[in-house]
Design an enzyme around this catalytic site. Structure first.
Site, PDB file in Angstrom:
ATOM      1  CE  LYS A 111      -4.244  -1.134  -0.415  1.00 34.19           C
ATOM      2  NZ  LYS A 111      -4.946  -2.022   0.501  1.00 34.19           N
ATOM      3  CE  LYS A 194      -5.709 -10.931  -5.570  1.00 32.10           C
ATOM      4  NZ  LYS A 194      -6.674 -10.766  -4.510  1.00 32.10           N
ATOM      5  CE  LYS A 197     -12.751  -5.009  -4.804  1.00 30.38           C
ATOM      6  NZ  LYS A 197     -13.469  -6.118  -4.208  1.00 30.38           N
TER       7      LYS A 197
HETATM    8  P1  ADP Z   1      -9.872  -7.886  -4.495  1.00 31.84           P
HETATM    9  O1  ADP Z   1      -8.574  -8.640  -4.617  1.00 31.84           O
HETATM   10  O2  ADP Z   1     -10.668  -7.969  -5.732  1.00 31.84           O
HETATM   11  O3  ADP Z   1      -9.695  -6.468  -4.002  1.00 31.84           O
HETATM   12  P2  ADP Z   1     -10.603  -8.471  -1.806  1.00 31.84           P
HETATM   13  O4  ADP Z   1      -9.187  -8.236  -1.441  1.00 31.84           O
HETATM   14  O5  ADP Z   1     -11.623  -7.476  -1.394  1.00 31.84           O
HETATM   15  O6  ADP Z   1     -10.698  -8.657  -3.392  1.00 31.84           O
HETATM   16  O7  ADP Z   1     -11.001  -9.912  -1.274  1.00 31.84           O
HETATM   17  C1  ADP Z   1     -12.183 -10.278  -0.586  1.00 31.84           C
HETATM   18  C2  ADP Z   1     -12.117 -11.764  -0.284  1.00 31.84           C
HETATM   19  O8  ADP Z   1     -12.067 -12.525  -1.487  1.00 31.84           O
HETATM   20  C3  ADP Z   1     -10.886 -12.182   0.525  1.00 31.84           C
HETATM   21  O9  ADP Z   1     -11.246 -13.227   1.404  1.00 31.84           O
HETATM   22  C4  ADP Z   1      -9.946 -12.686  -0.524  1.00 31.84           C
HETATM   23  O10 ADP Z   1      -9.022 -13.621   0.002  1.00 31.84           O
HETATM   24  C5  ADP Z   1     -10.890 -13.332  -1.509  1.00 31.84           C
HETATM   25  N1  ADP Z   1     -10.334 -13.288  -2.878  1.00 31.84           N
HETATM   26  C6  ADP Z   1     -10.164 -12.189  -3.651  1.00 31.84           C
HETATM   27  N2  ADP Z   1      -9.650 -12.491  -4.864  1.00 31.84           N
HETATM   28  C7  ADP Z   1      -9.489 -13.839  -4.863  1.00 31.84           C
HETATM   29  C8  ADP Z   1      -9.007 -14.781  -5.835  1.00 31.84           C
HETATM   30  N3  ADP Z   1      -8.612 -14.405  -7.050  1.00 31.84           N
HETATM   31  N4  ADP Z   1      -8.978 -16.092  -5.486  1.00 31.84           N
HETATM   32  C9  ADP Z   1      -9.389 -16.487  -4.261  1.00 31.84           C
HETATM   33  N5  ADP Z   1      -9.870 -15.667  -3.312  1.00 31.84           N
HETATM   34  C10 ADP Z   1      -9.930 -14.354  -3.589  1.00 31.84           C
END
Ligand code: ADP
Ligand code: TRP
Length: 328
Positions: A111, A194, A197
């Protein structure tokens, strides 16, 4: 009965990574455990969103939680900022959270790199707020994706530390929970890494059929294998991983065989994959739209959740105050 808890920051719509990495487990666990699923709106303040954005994003995730099948009669669904007791526990945990260990958290370092003009204390103490979320309901199991492992490690550390300092066995050490033997990582279809967003490669649960088809057809591949049974390079492996997640075993085996015999046509694979993702997403999308239009229902769910979560949190805070030496 053991307690399960998890939360997601309201920073946009839920995508397939969120669903298969986390929300799917919420739905499966709600029948067997005391469950709390919340919307982590305090956590989202680290990036300074506008009030109207917060309001909208909280509503969005609530509708999506419900559309995915989290049942407010079985699980407690709530908005983090409705439960003030969490802040009190956050303060206590911060008193025993050390600068050095907080600075070493990978997501903090990331961050700092990404938003050098806004390195605020909320970012630094993100792990103590997350620990407060978990410990406030004395949760045992926390279904989250692989990327949350370090935050979970911190939550366990803070729980142990509290117990040690006050010489109690009060907080259980929360563990990450995955249905499969390891955390599921939903891949991006843009070549590597992965789905996320911020990666800009997400397929959202609300995406319509045309959008999903377009996103899948754009997925990165290669020229195709020339040697039978060769290893799949990452972009192609990602497509297969996605297929493993959303398609039937037969479909996966069919295309895997085609790959192994060097007869694969990626266009066919993508068409099938898009169709299977649509089969999965369409009913969820329809429910999201229906629920999002019903403000009265969402309001009722949020109120009920706030009440149930506050009851549980207030009990913990009462005991914690007593342990620390304050008037309960
Ligand atoms: P993003 O990466 O899109 O910002 P978040 O960090 O808000 O998503 O993640 C919310 C939840 O979804 C967390 O528990 C995170 O571990 C899970 N998560 C997000 N992206 C993935 C992914 N590609 N595969 C598995 N779990 C994920
Ligand atoms: N840090 C989590 C994420 O970025 C969200 C979160 C906040 C959370 N508090 C939590 C997850 C407590 C599980 C338990 O996705």
């Amino acid at each position: 009965m053991e307690t399960v808890l998890s939360g997601i920051r309201p920073t946009g719509n839920l995508h397939l990574g969120n669903y298969f990495g986390a929300v799917q487990s919420f739905v499966k666990l709600q029948d067997e455990y005391r469950c709390f699923f919340f919307i982590a709106d305090w956590h989202s303040l680290t990036t300074h969103p506008r009030p109207e954005n917060i309001r909208q994003s909280v509503k969005t995730i609530l509708a999506e939680y419900l559309a995915c099948g989290i049942d407010p009669e079985k699980a407690t669904i709530y908005v983090q900022s409705d439960v003030h007791e969490v802040v009190e526990l956050y303060l206590y945990l911060n008193m025993n959270a050390y600068l050095g260990e907080l600075e070493r958290v990978t997501s903090f370092k990331e961050k700092i790199r990404k938003q050098p003009d806004n390195i605020n204390a909320g970012l630094l103490t993100y792990p103590s707020l997350m620990a407060a979320d978990i410990l406030i309901h004395k949760a045992n199991k926390v279904p989250v994706g692989k990327d949350q492992e370090q935050n979970m490690e911190m939550a366990r550390k803070f729980a142990r530390r509290f117990n040690t300092i006050y010489d109690v066995t009060y907080f259980p050490e929360p563990e990450s929970f995955h249905f499969s033997d390891k955390a599921l990582k939903v891949p991006g279809l843009d070549g590597s890494g992965k789905m996320g967003k911020s990666e800009g490669n997400a397929i959202y649960l609300v995406d319509d059929e045309k959008t999903i088809r377009k996103k899948v057809m754009k997925a990165v591949t290669d020229a195709g294998p020339t040697v039978p049974h060769s290893e799949k390079p990452e972009p192609v492996a990602n497509l297969f991983t996605m297929m493993e997640i959303v398609s039937t075993q037969d479909t996966y085996d069919y295309f895997n065989e085609k790959y192994n015999t060097c007869e694969i046509r990626y266009g066919d694979l993508k068409k099938q994959l898009a169709e299977d993702i649509n089969t999965f997403c369409t009913p969820i999308r329809e429910r999201i739209l229906e629920i999002a239009a019903d403000n009265a229902y969402m309001d009722k769910v949020a109120r009920l959740g706030a009440q149930k979560a506050t009851e549980s949190a207030a009990r913990t805070i009462l005991e914690v105050r007593e342990i620390i030496g304050f008037r309960p």
